[in-house]
Design a protein around this motif. Structure first.
Motif, mmCIF file in Angstrom:
data_model
loop_
_atom_site.group_PDB
_atom_site.id
_atom_site.type_symbol
_atom_site.label_atom_id
_atom_site.label_comp_id
_atom_site.label_asym_id
_atom_site.label_seq_id
_atom_site.Cartn_x
_atom_site.Cartn_y
_atom_site.Cartn_z
ATOM 1 N N PHE A 84 39.345 -34.247 54.835
ATOM 2 C CA PHE A 84 38.380 -32.959 54.793
ATOM 3 C C PHE A 84 39.074 -31.836 54.074
ATOM 4 N N ALA A 85 40.345 -31.708 54.490
ATOM 5 C CA ALA A 85 40.917 -30.791 53.866
ATOM 6 C C ALA A 85 41.378 -30.914 52.239
ATOM 7 N N ASN A 86 41.534 -32.174 52.144
ATOM 8 C CA ASN A 86 41.752 -32.558 50.622
ATOM 9 C C ASN A 86 40.420 -32.408 49.872
ATOM 10 N N ALA A 87 39.158 -32.817 50.200
ATOM 11 C CA ALA A 87 37.920 -32.417 49.904
ATOM 12 C C ALA A 87 37.754 -31.087 49.409
ATOM 13 N N ILE A 88 37.891 -30.353 50.337
ATOM 14 C CA ILE A 88 37.757 -28.813 50.157
ATOM 15 C C ILE A 88 38.795 -28.149 49.342
ATOM 16 N N GLN A 89 40.008 -28.728 49.310
ATOM 17 C CA GLN A 89 40.804 -28.379 48.130
ATOM 18 C C GLN A 89 40.584 -28.819 46.982
#
Length: 475
Positions: free
Chosen positions: A100-105
């Motif tokens: 999820f952090a990757n998608a937001i980044q």
């Protein structure tokens, strides 16, 4: 479905009814509520890794405040270098970020680079107005430089925070300032966008059950006949498409329910970019609205357009706009094929560091060169019926090329990708190279090849809206 996919699905499903509630508040309340909800989603799914996105935002804000003239180049360098650190954090003894952090980044990177370009454009327009004593005719420009709070609110706005689509800061501001949100279309376009989602979802689950990707990595797979191995990539790409069709149509529905990206049809909006002309509706005539600004996928044209280069325009459309406006024009190369290759390389880097991304994306320029060669040397010499037959063959090969490239995108590892491509004898690479060679033998000469490239550029420009030239000059 994996637990992560279920979380994505839950966030998508919840964002649609929540969106209708955001049509009621005043702009400050809407901005604060969207920020609070987005931050809650980020912290709940990313935990401590939410700090990565915050550092990216603060770094971009410092760049913009320090040097707005150089902000576009510096913000691109900053966000892309931070992406590299983000993906290699384990080298520094830090825990790996969540998906999820990757998608937001990923989406935040697009937003920050776009915002830096919008701020630079705002200052340039302001200087021009002062020097010429006239109002700038530029479409979709900022009216003031955003504050740090505005940047954070834009970055963590709950709408599409993990799933997209990408939208510019000006689109976000227009959403906050909508004068009569309740009068804008909502339920009808939302339901129209969702009507095929159950079909896409059912096809994805069914095909994925009978044709799992993991089977490609087994020794048993290689024992099958060549045509079965070749057919398998078609099913894998079908599963891939159905998954993203369902996800992106759902994400668009979340934008539609909130009213984000709603503009009059006369504004001639583009996915990602928004309005392209200054449009003043006739007060005596009913205004027809559309949501093209946040349209991220066109399933029909993705499947049935004829050419490889056109297929990219209908897939992840808002990101394609971003690449076209911020990467392609600034390519260090001049030749069309090399500029396309550079853009695909940047796109691969944005997606991740897996070798499969690069093997896939860098095959696209080869396919584009092949279809250009065949169009110039074969299609141009055929009659109407011959051209129709040529286009059907072209469409079939385009789909197989995307099947082929998708395998690198989903297998990720270079060894797995090359292993599969070897099992089908690198068939698309061979066909593409054969088409280029055949086209040059039929066409011959350097002058004809340059003419073909020029015709390709003209064709691409015709597809763009007439006002594109004005927008690109101002940017």
């Amino acid at each position: 479905m994996s637990p992560d996919e279920l979380v994505y699905l839950g966030i998508l499903a919840a964002s649609i009814p929540i969106g209708f509630l955001f049509r009621y508040p005043s702009p400050p309340v809407k901005q604060g509520a969207a920020l609070l909800l987005g931050l809650s989603i980020t912290i709940a799914t990313c935990h401590v890794h939410a700090l990565h996105s915050l550092v990216t935002v603060l770094g971009t804000w410092i760049i913009i405040k320090s040097s707005w003239r150089s902000a576009p180049a510096l913000s691109l360098a900053w966000t892309f270098l931070y992406l590299l650190f983000f993906r290699l954090v384990t080298w520094f003894g830090l825990p790996p970020p969540t998906p999820f952090a990757n998608a937001i980044q990923l989406l935040l990177t697009l937003k920050m680079v776009s915002l830096a370009n919008e701020v630079q454009r705002f200052h340039l327009e302001k200087k021009q107005e002062v020097s010429s004593f006239s109002k700038s005719p530029v479409v979709g420009g900022l009216s003031q430089e955003p504050s740090l709070y505005d940047m954070i609110a834009y970055s963590y706005c709950y709408v599409g925070i993990m799933t997209g689509p990408f939208f510019r800061f000006q689109t976000y501001v227009d959403w906050l300032r909508q004068p009569s949100s309740l009068d804008l279309p909502g339920w009808v376009p939302c339901m129209l966008r969702l009507r095929l989602v159950p079909v896409y979802g059912a096809l994805f689950l069914t095909a994925n059950m009978y044709f799992p990707l993991a089977y490609v990595r087994t020794e048993e797979f290689l024992e099958h006949h060549f045509f079965f191995r070749l057919f398998y990539m078609t099913v894998v790409f079908f599963v891939f498409r159905m998954r993203f069709y369902a996800a992106w149509c759902g994400a668009e529905a979340g934008c539609i329910s909130a009213g984000l990206g709603c503009y009059p049809e006369g504004a001639l909006s583009k996915p990602g970019g928004g309005p392209t002309v200054n449009y003043s509706p006739d007060p005596e005539s009913p205004v027809v609205y559309d949501f093209k600004t946040i349209q991220n996928i066109d399933p029909y044209n993705t499947d049935f357009c004829v050419k490889v280069r056109h297929g990219m325009r209908y897939w992840n459309m808002t990101v394609q706009w971003w690449l076209h406006h911020y990467i392609y024009p600034n390519s260090p190369f001049k030749a069309y094929a090399l500029k396309a290759g550079w853009t695909m390389f940047i796109s691969a880097y944005w997606h991740g560091l897996h070798a499969g991304y690069y093997l896939s994306f860098l095959t696209i320029p080869l396919c584009i060169a092949a279809e250009s060669a065949m169009e110039a040397s074969v299609r141009a010499k055929l009659g109407p019926r011959g051209q129709s037959a040529f286009d059907w063959v072209h469409w079939f090969l385009k789909m197989r090329a995307y099947d082929y490239m998708c395998m690198g995108f989903v297998l990720l590892k270079a060894s797995d990708t090359v292993h599969y491509w070897t099992s089908i004898y690198f068939i698309i690479h061979i066909i593409a190279l054969a088409c280029i060679l055949f086209g040059r033998l039929m066409k011959g000469g350097k002058r004809e090849r340059k003419k073909s490239e020029k015709e390709e550029k003209i064709e691409g420009e015709k597809i763009e809206v007439k006002q594109e030239d004005v927008r690109e000059k101002t940017e």
